[in-house]
Scaffold this motif. Sequence first.
Motif, PDB file in Angstrom:
ATOM      1  N   GLN A   1     -27.425   0.754 -92.267  1.00  0.00           N
ATOM      2  CA  GLN A   1     -26.078   1.029 -92.785  1.00  0.00           C
ATOM      3  C   GLN A   1     -25.013   0.442 -91.860  1.00  0.00           C
ATOM      4  OE1 GLN A   1     -26.038   2.182 -95.690  1.00  0.00           O
ATOM      5  NE2 GLN A   1     -27.977   3.265 -95.915  1.00  0.00           N
ATOM      6  N   VAL A   2     -25.384   0.223 -90.603  1.00  0.00           N
ATOM      7  CA  VAL A   2     -24.445  -0.310 -89.621  1.00  0.00           C
ATOM      8  C   VAL A   2     -25.273  -0.921 -88.494  1.00  0.00           C
ATOM      9  CG1 VAL A   2     -24.318   1.862 -88.320  1.00  0.00           C
ATOM     10  CG2 VAL A   2     -22.396   0.255 -88.219  1.00  0.00           C
ATOM     11  N   GLN A   3     -24.691  -1.882 -87.795  1.00  0.00           N
ATOM     12  CA  GLN A   3     -25.338  -2.444 -86.612  1.00  0.00           C
ATOM     13  C   GLN A   3     -24.500  -2.086 -85.387  1.00  0.00           C
ATOM     14  OE1 GLN A   3     -27.492  -6.373 -87.303  1.00  0.00           O
ATOM     15  NE2 GLN A   3     -25.713  -6.644 -88.628  1.00  0.00           N
ATOM     16  N   VAL A   4     -25.180  -1.843 -84.285  1.00  0.00           N
ATOM     17  CA  VAL A   4     -24.510  -1.402 -83.065  1.00  0.00           C
ATOM     18  C   VAL A   4     -24.964  -2.276 -81.905  1.00  0.00           C
ATOM     19  CG1 VAL A   4     -24.173   0.518 -81.470  1.00  0.00           C
ATOM     20  CG2 VAL A   4     -24.363   0.967 -83.911  1.00  0.00           C
ATOM     21  N   LYS A   5     -24.001  -2.651 -81.050  1.00  0.00           N
ATOM     22  CA  LYS A   5     -24.333  -3.483 -79.886  1.00  0.00           C
ATOM     23  C   LYS A   5     -23.764  -2.857 -78.622  1.00  0.00           C
ATOM     24  CE  LYS A   5     -22.153  -7.443 -79.022  1.00  0.00           C
ATOM     25  NZ  LYS A   5     -21.721  -8.851 -79.140  1.00  0.00           N
TER      26      LYS A   5
ATOM     27  N   THR B   1     -28.354  -5.557 -79.576  1.00  0.00           N
ATOM     28  CA  THR B   1     -27.980  -5.214 -80.953  1.00  0.00           C
ATOM     29  C   THR B   1     -29.138  -4.516 -81.654  1.00  0.00           C
ATOM     30  OG1 THR B   1     -26.545  -7.155 -81.052  1.00  0.00           O
ATOM     31  CG2 THR B   1     -27.160  -6.139 -83.142  1.00  0.00           C
ATOM     32  N   ARG B   2     -28.822  -3.444 -82.374  1.00  0.00           N
ATOM     33  CA  ARG B   2     -29.834  -2.741 -83.156  1.00  0.00           C
ATOM     34  C   ARG B   2     -29.186  -2.182 -84.409  1.00  0.00           C
ATOM     35  NH1 ARG B   2     -27.649   0.176 -79.304  1.00  0.00           N
ATOM     36  NH2 ARG B   2     -27.441   2.448 -79.462  1.00  0.00           N
ATOM     37  N   SER B   3     -29.997  -2.016 -85.442  1.00  0.00           N
ATOM     38  CA  SER B   3     -29.510  -1.449 -86.699  1.00  0.00           C
ATOM     39  C   SER B   3     -29.699   0.057 -86.689  1.00  0.00           C
ATOM     40  CB  SER B   3     -30.271  -2.038 -87.887  1.00  0.00           C
ATOM     41  OG  SER B   3     -30.046  -3.415 -87.987  1.00  0.00           O
ATOM     42  N   LYS B   4     -28.796   0.761 -87.357  1.00  0.00           N
ATOM     43  CA  LYS B   4     -28.929   2.204 -87.538  1.00  0.00           C
ATOM     44  C   LYS B   4     -29.105   2.488 -89.024  1.00  0.00           C
ATOM     45  CE  LYS B   4     -26.651   4.017 -83.427  1.00  0.00           C
ATOM     46  NZ  LYS B   4     -27.834   4.782 -82.981  1.00  0.00           N
ATOM     47  N   SER B   5     -30.193   3.151 -89.353  1.00  0.00           N
ATOM     48  CA  SER B   5     -30.512   3.465 -90.738  1.00  0.00           C
ATOM     49  C   SER B   5     -30.375   4.955 -90.995  1.00  0.00           C
ATOM     50  CB  SER B   5     -31.945   3.020 -91.058  1.00  0.00           C
ATOM     51  OG  SER B   5     -32.109   1.636 -90.868  1.00  0.00           O
ATOM     52  N   ASN B   6     -30.185   5.291 -92.263  1.00  0.00           N
ATOM     53  CA  ASN B   6     -30.154   6.708 -92.632  1.00  0.00           C
ATOM     54  C   ASN B   6     -31.561   7.283 -92.551  1.00  0.00           C
ATOM     55  OD1 ASN B   6     -30.243   4.746 -94.872  1.00  0.00           O
ATOM     56  ND2 ASN B   6     -30.783   6.519 -96.131  1.00  0.00           N
TER      57      ASN B   6
END
Length: 719
Positions: free
Chosen positions: A454-458, A464-469
Amino acid sequence: MTLQDIMQRKNIKYLIPIVGIAAVLLSFRYFGPQEDKEAVIFSLIRDALTNVHLQPREMDDALSMEVFNSYLEALDYNKLFLTQGEVDQLSTYETLLDDAFKATNTAFFEMSYGMIIAGIDRSKGIYTKLLASPMDFDKDETVWNTPEREGFARDEAALVDQWRKHLKWRLINRIYEKDRAQQEDAETDPTVELKDFATLEKEAREKELELQNDWYDDLKDLTRTEWFGIYMNAYCETYDPHTSYLAPRQNENFEVSMTGQFEGIGAALKKEGDYITIDRIIAGSACWRQGDLEAGDKILAVAQGAEEPVDVVGWKVHEAIDLIRGEKGSEVRLTVKKKDGSRQIIPIIRDVVELESTFARSAVLDGSLYRDKDGAWSEQWDIDEKVGYIRLPKFYVNFYKESNRNAAEDVKNEILKLKEEGVEGIILDLRGNGGGSLAAATEIAGLFTERGPQVQVKSFQNGTRSKSNKDAKVYWDGPLVVLVNHGSASASEIVSAALQDRKRALIVGAATSTFGKGTVQNMFELDRAVSGPLNELKPLGAVKITTEKFYRINGGTTQLQGVVPDVILPGPYDKIAYGEKEYPNALPVDYIDRATYNEDASWVHNFSTAIANSKKRVSGNDNFGLYEDYANWIAQSEKDTQIPLNYAKYTALQDDIKENTKRFKEIGRMTDSLGIQALPHHLNLFETDSAQADIYQKWFKGLSKDLILSESVQIMMDL
């Protein structure tokens, strides 16, 4: 293990595990508990900024000058306490604050603290003397409407004149408002006796003296640690606009804002003279249910259960709050003086106080009946299908206990309620939602989509990694509109961007773009970083620090750019600079690779039709047309201008403003009414809770006239 190692651990929320920092403090000279406390806070904030911030800056002379100017502005924004000579003394440190940062040297703060306290004390004598005599409102002079345009007074005589103009500005406005109000009253009531200018001026000075004394008391109420917090924030703000130190009281208030809850009795307090007075009672709270405490009651003493009462007359508000707040289920006894002069001891069992305006709430928008505040039902215009509406003011989160509210769980429950009512589409309203929990945003976006990023965070520690529900279930797969505006920021932008990138929702906005905050902050409790003999220095507060940037799943960013709505509706701030990009030291725009995710093609074929039809409706709607004039007027008002202090000229200016205000008074409100239907659980609540019934009726009334919401319903019909 170093503090840097501790702070770089994953999943840090509100805690820094206890570590020994004796080695860090060996260089401190111990002058006393307060000075030691400031040195510890300074040291911990320095380590956080240097080792944990997403984009650390080199602390050099250039940064030192930024810190100095930021601190000076925060210390005396209105330029009413310090003279230029005193500022010149402080300026000797202008390029030395980088050295102070590295050495944990608080000498500059000590000097500035003494000056500002002396300046505040001096101010009371100045404004008291100035307000003792009438002022000359025939004199032709002006004052800037933005205090930063004013320079510091060259000496104490000039400072008195600066105060004179400042007070005159406040007085002239009060006189004008009172005069216009009495004239309006006289038009409908022939018995009204008009007061002459001299009387209005005298009353204005008396009221202003009362307000200035309240302001003076509030300033004196600030603890030295809070003043030190202002100094620390001058350092923090040079890194980015959202990194800040929160002194203990501010930290507690931040926690309340993030959770929407606290444990206590549910009464808002204010200071009146020597007394702590009940300002208002929070509906549904412990004291509201108990029933004896009323607005206007003066608190004389506070007792913990059956213990000896503590006299609180003359206390500061925050000191009384510390006594009155406490754990759920415990008893506090308030000795109060009622408005009739009688005394009463009121026992109250503390409970969780919920700030209802923080939480998600829903309604059905349709052509059924709307009950007004008097209980009468009235026919509304019809639409073909029921539309569900969910309002989320903040992304609040469960930080502490299982019983605390969580935005994602609440939104899910509101969706389920709306589905039971048979709605055909849902509007998620994020207007004015400034954000909150990143985790809550990820889960809320997931309520409408399949499981996935739903969003990527660095961050500089973890890349960098993705955050999923976490919840794979889709709770709503029907038509979806997300409402945003200039004030939708951070977590609101995460949800909007994720649903837009997935083609899952149509984003509708009364703005050319949302706010543009694409950074993530973590809170670090400083108390958890000290132990042993330093425990006596607690509480130390917390530091909120930018540790990550978030990015859209398409690789783009909301930082500075915001989310551009699919349907852009006219808004009041379209012609002025607004948002994250206007902050000094805002982090820059950059991009990353696209995440792997699926787009939802189910509704895309209807998007173009809905967008085209909305443009036609808006172009032919006079209410929307008025927004352009309003935006131009707001933009003109935002310009730096000088305010006349001559009463005749001031009156002409204000009369012109009033005329424009009348013209734009109903902007954003429909002449017709949108049908609002309360949900069954609302109706059950209304039967037992009159306060909540009143709150919801007012909310329904506002929704029924909301022009933007009405257009969103029409857009939904096309989906």
